[in-house]
Motif scaffolding. Structure first.
Motif, PDB file in Angstrom:
ATOM      1  N   LEU A   1      43.922  46.613  33.323  1.00  0.00           N
ATOM      2  CA  LEU A   1      45.564  46.598  33.358  1.00  0.00           C
ATOM      3  C   LEU A   1      46.088  47.002  34.373  1.00  0.00           C
ATOM      4  O   LEU A   1      47.409  46.115  34.260  1.00  0.00           O
ATOM      5  CB  LEU A   1      45.356  46.307  32.092  1.00  0.00           C
ATOM      6  CG  LEU A   1      44.759  45.948  30.772  1.00  0.00           C
ATOM      7  CD1 LEU A   1      45.814  46.879  29.366  1.00  0.00           C
ATOM      8  CD2 LEU A   1      45.639  44.667  30.583  1.00  0.00           C
ATOM      9  N   LEU A   2      45.529  47.484  35.171  1.00  0.00           N
ATOM     10  CA  LEU A   2      46.420  48.013  36.482  1.00  0.00           C
ATOM     11  C   LEU A   2      47.123  47.123  37.360  1.00  0.00           C
ATOM     12  O   LEU A   2      48.237  47.237  37.518  1.00  0.00           O
ATOM     13  CB  LEU A   2      45.433  49.289  37.575  1.00  0.00           C
ATOM     14  CG  LEU A   2      45.912  50.197  38.486  1.00  0.00           C
ATOM     15  CD1 LEU A   2      47.219  50.900  37.836  1.00  0.00           C
ATOM     16  CD2 LEU A   2      45.043  50.450  39.358  1.00  0.00           C
ATOM     17  N   GLY A   3      46.232  45.951  37.853  1.00  0.00           N
ATOM     18  CA  GLY A   3      47.066  45.275  38.724  1.00  0.00           C
ATOM     19  C   GLY A   3      47.802  44.301  37.840  1.00  0.00           C
ATOM     20  O   GLY A   3      48.988  43.802  38.128  1.00  0.00           O
ATOM     21  N   GLY A   4      47.575  43.954  36.669  1.00  0.00           N
ATOM     22  CA  GLY A   4      48.580  43.176  35.743  1.00  0.00           C
ATOM     23  C   GLY A   4      49.777  43.661  35.471  1.00  0.00           C
ATOM     24  O   GLY A   4      50.980  43.229  35.680  1.00  0.00           O
ATOM     25  N   SER A   5      49.651  45.456  35.329  1.00  0.00           N
ATOM     26  CA  SER A   5      51.429  45.509  35.470  1.00  0.00           C
ATOM     27  C   SER A   5      51.932  45.565  36.797  1.00  0.00           C
ATOM     28  O   SER A   5      53.344  45.504  36.504  1.00  0.00           O
ATOM     29  CB  SER A   5      51.129  47.628  34.153  1.00  0.00           C
ATOM     30  OG  SER A   5      50.501  47.739  35.380  1.00  0.00           O
ATOM     31  N   LEU A   6      51.970  45.791  37.753  1.00  0.00           N
ATOM     32  CA  LEU A   6      51.983  46.129  38.754  1.00  0.00           C
ATOM     33  C   LEU A   6      52.554  44.640  39.808  1.00  0.00           C
ATOM     34  O   LEU A   6      53.632  44.082  39.583  1.00  0.00           O
ATOM     35  CB  LEU A   6      51.497  46.810  40.134  1.00  0.00           C
ATOM     36  CG  LEU A   6      51.619  48.369  40.322  1.00  0.00           C
ATOM     37  CD1 LEU A   6      49.492  48.760  41.056  1.00  0.00           C
ATOM     38  CD2 LEU A   6      52.379  48.777  40.535  1.00  0.00           C
TER      39      LEU A   6
ATOM     40  N   ALA B   1      46.558  35.697  39.485  1.00  0.00           N
ATOM     41  CA  ALA B   1      45.540  36.146  39.570  1.00  0.00           C
ATOM     42  C   ALA B   1      45.621  37.458  41.167  1.00  0.00           C
ATOM     43  O   ALA B   1      44.024  37.804  41.459  1.00  0.00           O
ATOM     44  CB  ALA B   1      43.950  35.731  40.456  1.00  0.00           C
ATOM     45  N   HIS B   2      46.339  37.767  41.385  1.00  0.00           N
ATOM     46  CA  HIS B   2      46.380  38.910  42.639  1.00  0.00           C
ATOM     47  C   HIS B   2      46.114  40.003  42.118  1.00  0.00           C
ATOM     48  O   HIS B   2      45.581  41.165  43.194  1.00  0.00           O
ATOM     49  CB  HIS B   2      48.011  38.185  43.367  1.00  0.00           C
ATOM     50  CG  HIS B   2      47.492  38.753  44.883  1.00  0.00           C
ATOM     51  ND1 HIS B   2      47.686  38.014  45.467  1.00  0.00           N
ATOM     52  CD2 HIS B   2      48.376  40.174  45.364  1.00  0.00           C
ATOM     53  CE1 HIS B   2      47.611  38.674  46.689  1.00  0.00           C
ATOM     54  NE2 HIS B   2      47.838  39.454  46.848  1.00  0.00           N
ATOM     55  N   GLY B   3      46.639  39.869  40.544  1.00  0.00           N
ATOM     56  CA  GLY B   3      46.278  41.549  40.302  1.00  0.00           C
ATOM     57  C   GLY B   3      45.291  42.248  39.983  1.00  0.00           C
ATOM     58  O   GLY B   3      44.919  43.018  40.486  1.00  0.00           O
ATOM     59  N   SER B   4      44.136  40.296  40.181  1.00  0.00           N
ATOM     60  CA  SER B   4      42.713  41.292  39.505  1.00  0.00           C
ATOM     61  C   SER B   4      41.259  41.631  41.048  1.00  0.00           C
ATOM     62  O   SER B   4      41.249  42.055  41.067  1.00  0.00           O
ATOM     63  CB  SER B   4      42.079  39.503  38.903  1.00  0.00           C
ATOM     64  OG  SER B   4      42.388  39.921  37.481  1.00  0.00           O
ATOM     65  N   PHE B   5      42.833  41.186  42.133  1.00  0.00           N
ATOM     66  CA  PHE B   5      41.997  41.431  43.607  1.00  0.00           C
ATOM     67  C   PHE B   5      42.265  43.248  43.543  1.00  0.00           C
ATOM     68  O   PHE B   5      41.526  43.600  43.536  1.00  0.00           O
ATOM     69  CB  PHE B   5      43.077  40.688  44.503  1.00  0.00           C
ATOM     70  CG  PHE B   5      43.054  38.873  44.768  1.00  0.00           C
ATOM     71  CD1 PHE B   5      42.293  38.419  43.740  1.00  0.00           C
ATOM     72  CD2 PHE B   5      43.823  38.683  45.011  1.00  0.00           C
ATOM     73  CE1 PHE B   5      42.041  36.694  43.857  1.00  0.00           C
ATOM     74  CE2 PHE B   5      43.951  36.827  45.231  1.00  0.00           C
ATOM     75  CZ  PHE B   5      42.928  36.491  44.383  1.00  0.00           C
TER      76      PHE B   5
ATOM     77  N   GLY C   1      44.008  31.458  34.620  1.00  0.00           N
ATOM     78  CA  GLY C   1      42.455  31.308  34.120  1.00  0.00           C
ATOM     79  C   GLY C   1      41.953  32.977  34.660  1.00  0.00           C
ATOM     80  O   GLY C   1      41.173  32.912  33.467  1.00  0.00           O
ATOM     81  N   LEU C   2      41.466  32.364  35.722  1.00  0.00           N
ATOM     82  CA  LEU C   2      41.064  33.704  36.402  1.00  0.00           C
ATOM     83  C   LEU C   2      41.332  35.116  35.970  1.00  0.00           C
ATOM     84  O   LEU C   2      40.586  35.760  35.892  1.00  0.00           O
ATOM     85  CB  LEU C   2      40.868  33.524  38.384  1.00  0.00           C
ATOM     86  CG  LEU C   2      40.360  34.224  38.706  1.00  0.00           C
ATOM     87  CD1 LEU C   2      38.439  34.355  38.388  1.00  0.00           C
ATOM     88  CD2 LEU C   2      40.649  34.085  40.163  1.00  0.00           C
ATOM     89  N   SER C   3      42.583  35.205  36.092  1.00  0.00           N
ATOM     90  CA  SER C   3      43.153  36.628  35.600  1.00  0.00           C
ATOM     91  C   SER C   3      43.249  36.959  34.239  1.00  0.00           C
ATOM     92  O   SER C   3      42.596  37.430  34.304  1.00  0.00           O
ATOM     93  CB  SER C   3      45.109  36.776  36.025  1.00  0.00           C
ATOM     94  OG  SER C   3      45.917  35.981  34.883  1.00  0.00           O
ATOM     95  N   LEU C   4      43.145  35.861  33.149  1.00  0.00           N
ATOM     96  CA  LEU C   4      42.621  35.908  31.904  1.00  0.00           C
ATOM     97  C   LEU C   4      41.201  36.712  32.083  1.00  0.00           C
ATOM     98  O   LEU C   4      40.825  37.797  31.205  1.00  0.00           O
ATOM     99  CB  LEU C   4      42.959  35.262  30.475  1.00  0.00           C
ATOM    100  CG  LEU C   4      44.176  34.490  30.731  1.00  0.00           C
ATOM    101  CD1 LEU C   4      44.384  33.455  30.277  1.00  0.00           C
ATOM    102  CD2 LEU C   4      45.187  36.068  30.207  1.00  0.00           C
ATOM    103  N   ALA C   5      39.871  35.812  32.566  1.00  0.00           N
ATOM    104  CA  ALA C   5      38.765  36.176  32.796  1.00  0.00           C
ATOM    105  C   ALA C   5      38.748  37.342  33.176  1.00  0.00           C
ATOM    106  O   ALA C   5      37.153  38.112  32.438  1.00  0.00           O
ATOM    107  CB  ALA C   5      37.908  34.991  33.546  1.00  0.00           C
ATOM    108  N   THR C   6      38.811  37.910  34.227  1.00  0.00           N
ATOM    109  CA  THR C   6      38.995  38.640  35.221  1.00  0.00           C
ATOM    110  C   THR C   6      38.900  39.707  33.940  1.00  0.00           C
ATOM    111  O   THR C   6      37.715  41.218  34.256  1.00  0.00           O
ATOM    112  CB  THR C   6      39.042  38.768  36.601  1.00  0.00           C
ATOM    113  OG1 THR C   6      40.500  38.326  36.555  1.00  0.00           O
ATOM    114  CG2 THR C   6      38.369  37.858  36.912  1.00  0.00           C
ATOM    115  N   VAL C   7      39.961  39.959  33.504  1.00  0.00           N
ATOM    116  CA  VAL C   7      40.367  41.337  32.901  1.00  0.00           C
ATOM    117  C   VAL C   7      39.016  42.030  31.278  1.00  0.00           C
ATOM    118  O   VAL C   7      38.945  42.470  32.340  1.00  0.00           O
ATOM    119  CB  VAL C   7      42.296  41.410  32.975  1.00  0.00           C
ATOM    120  CG1 VAL C   7      42.524  42.108  31.613  1.00  0.00           C
ATOM    121  CG2 VAL C   7      42.506  41.457  33.953  1.00  0.00           C
TER     122      VAL C   7
END
Lengths: 357, 291
Positions: free
Chosen positions: B221-226, B38-42, B104-110
């Motif tokens: 998708l900024l966080g996920g790619s980084l 979930a770090h990418g979502s932060f 799950g959190l990353s999927l939901a927040t994105v």
């Protein structure tokens, strides 16, 4: 659930379900909101075929994660070898469908063995990272579109010049449905056979205690590699039919998110249980596909924004459901079902005693 | 020569972003054994918060920049702390489940971000100093690279001071070394868990705002790619090692820039580097030997 369904009754129920699925496209069963229309319509058959392929794919991931305990973040890679491999072979050569598919499966076997042999040199989180890295490399490669082979972000549509006519077009969705069903049955039978074989038992033992297996003279690396290669090859096989069904390859099939969705399916249903993978994949795929339709319904669309926005994002609902299942239902949906049915059918005092002793 | 300097400093700027994400990931993994998807979502939420602030205050002014960085840091910290308290803590000691919850959190927040801000990148037209360039040895360097590098250095310095000079830093370092022993000595490590998540959130929040300047857009998708590159950095540097994360960030980002410019295959080189490091030295550059 598995112990209940094993033995003779298991075969009977299994055969009955498959038989029902075989005749479903010929029957007029209303969709009830789960399917876009009655079962004989092309849209419904396409969704059912898609779901069956996802179930088959979830079963291959179950072999990795549930049986062998290998947390892979790169399973999409082996699936996309099937999808893109066949798309490229059909696009660039004049090989007919069946030999082309066999060629792609051979490539899949080679890729799964080589990358598996490298990845399995490390374990745990490192293994997860290496598999993630390989899949990411494939994803980058596909999107870079080297030599205009993969079509980049646009994707690659299937050239149908050498695909038999009965597998092309919306008119023939029914035939594709039966092919998808056949794939699912084959993958399921191989999964059962593998789980019950000596290989399956030793890889389960490795999952539980690798050191002990090694001390007892087993070869953990080899059994893990074989399981990894079988799971990867089966994923390639599913990918081939996925391409025929979707009549095109898209780079989303190579991404990390795709592997994560397989992980979500398996965990949603219950890790380590075949029925869990199946149930999880069905629930996930149907929700993912059909919640979009729900979001467009006037009931949802007329809600105020703070309710309407989250409810119209299927992945938000699925992600939330997933979090809730992980926190509150540790064994996934199947063990929740088991608990409910067990409570209803019998009170089990002897279990309590077992727990005490 | 000027190309070389440009690539080097741009690489350092990218490395600074990687470090801002990887430092939190590495500390969290080192202390808690959780790989935080979930770090990418932060980062993404902070980037959007910074974007909203910048849009209102004026993106090109110094006030706008500092205010958006501040808001980004606070948003990242709050989001991360809440994640730890509500989702990670109930699953104490169940590492696989903790990882799954963050997935799950990353999927939901994105998906939620896509619902709120739309799925497409929103381009930001900053003008003024941030968009101008400064000549160094004949190479025109965009000024936002310097801000990224300075911010990463400040965060690195702050973290080193915090970890080495304060009591909580001591607990965290001890916890990374041997959590069971720290608990046995009667210290409540769970406070340190929340703290580490919050620190990671602050760094990722600052990283998010800076990333939106670096790339010139914000997107769900900024966080996920980084994040994928930050994972790679974390593993190469050694899980749990702050210095390792810093070295690996620079190494990976500079290598990526040069390989992208001269060969066009930067991302592949990085992945290959990861595979080689894991196979030759599975614990990473500065990591402890695998337990």
């Amino acid at each position: 659930m598995t112990d209940k369904l094993s033995g003779r009754w298991g075969y009977v129920i299994g055969a009955a379900v498959v038989l029902l699925l075989v005749f479903l496209p010929l029957l007029n069963i209303p969709g009830l909101g789960i399917l876009p229309g009655p079962t004989y319509t092309a849209g419904s058959m396409h969704l059912m075929a898609f779901t069956m392929l996802m179930v088959a794919l979830a079963l291959t991931y179950h072999l990795l994660f549930g049986v062998a305990g290998l947390l892979s973040f790169g399973h999409a890679l082996y699936f996309s070898v099937g999808v893109y491999g066949l798309a490229i072979v059909m696009d660039r050569t004049d090989i007919p469908l069946v030999p082309a598919a066999l060629l792609v499966i051979v490539i899949g076997i080679a890729v799964a063995n080589v990358l598996g042999a490298i990845s399995l040199r490390v374990s745990g989180i490192s293994f997860a990272m290496v598999t993630l890295a390989f899949a990411q490399a494939a994803n980058v490669l596909v999107r870079r579109n080297p030599g205009r082979v993969t079509g980049g972000d646009e994707g690659l549509s299937l050239r149908t010049a050498h695909v038999p006519d009965f597998l092309v077009g919306v008119v023939n969705t029914r035939n594709l449905y039966w092919v998808a069903l056949a794939v699912l049955v084959v993958v399921y039978l191989i999964t059962v056979w593998l789980e019950n074989s000596r290989l399956g038992h030793s890889v389960a033992a490795v999952r539980e205690n690798e050191t002990r297996v090694r001390v007892l003279g087993g070869r953990p690396y080899l059994v893990k590699l074989i399981t990894f290669a079988v799971a990867g090859t089966l994923a390639t096989f599913v990918g081939i039919v996925y391409l025929l069904l979707q009549s095109g390859a898209s780079h989303t099939a190579t991404g990390t998110e795709f592997t994560l969705s397989l992980l979500v399916m398996v965990v949603l249903g219950g890790v380590g249980k075949r029925w869990g993978a199946i149930l999880g994949a069905v629930v996930y795929t149907l929700l993912d596909q059909r919640l979009v339709a729900l979001a467009q319904s006037p009931v949802i669309a007329n809600l105020p924004p703070f309710l309407h926005i989250p409810l119209s994002e299927p992945m938000f609902l699925l992600g939330t459901l997933f979090i809730l299942v992980v926190i509150f239902l540790p064994g996934g949906l199947t063990s929740a079902l088991e608990r409910v049915t067990r409570r209803r059918t019998q009170t089990v005092p002897h279990r309590v005693l077992e727990d005490v002793t | 020569m000027s190309t070389f300097v440009l690539l080097l400093i741009t690489g350092l700027g990218l490395g600074a972003l990687y470090f801002l994400i990887a430092s939190g990931l590495s500390l969290i993994y080192g202390l808690m054994g959780v790989l935080n998807f979930a770090h990418g979502s932060f980062l993404t939420l902070a980037a959007f918060a910074g974007f909203e602030v910048g849009r209102r205050v004026g993106i090109s002014t110094w006030t706008g920049l500092f205010l958006s960085l501040l808001v980004g840091a606070v948003v990242g910290a709050v989001f991360a702390a809440l994640t730890e308290l509500l989702l990670i803590r109930p699953l104490y000691k169940r590492h696989i489940e903790q990882v799954l919850v963050t997935v799950g959190l990353s999927l939901a927040t994105v998906a939620l971000f896509e619902g709120i801000w739309g799925p497409d990148p929103i381009f930001m037209q900053a003008s003024g100093w941030m968009r101008q360039t400064t000549d160094i040895l004949g190479a025109p360097i965009p000024n936002d690279r310097f801000v990224s590098i300075a911010a990463a250095l400040l965060v690195l310095g702050g973290l080193v001071l915090f970890l080495n000079k304060t009591r909580y830093g001591l607990i965290i370092r001890a916890g990374v070394e041997n959590r069971a022993m720290v608990t046995a000595l009667g210290i409540d490590v769970r406070k340190a868990f929340t703290l580490v998540f919050t620190i990671g959130g602050v760094a990722a929040g600052i990283g998010g705002v800076l990333a939106s300047h670096y790339f010139g857009y914000v997107s769900p998708l900024l966080g996920g790619s980084l994040l994928i590159f930050a994972f790679i950095v974390t593993v190469i540097g050694g899980m749990g090692s702050l210095a390792g994360a810093a070295i690996a960030s620079v190494l990976v980002a500079v290598l990526q820039q040069f390989a992208n410019f001269y060969l066009g295959v930067g991302d592949l080189i990085v992945v290959l580097l990861l595979a080689v490091v894991l196979l030759v030295r599975p614990q990473g550059l500065l990591g402890k030997a695998a337990a």
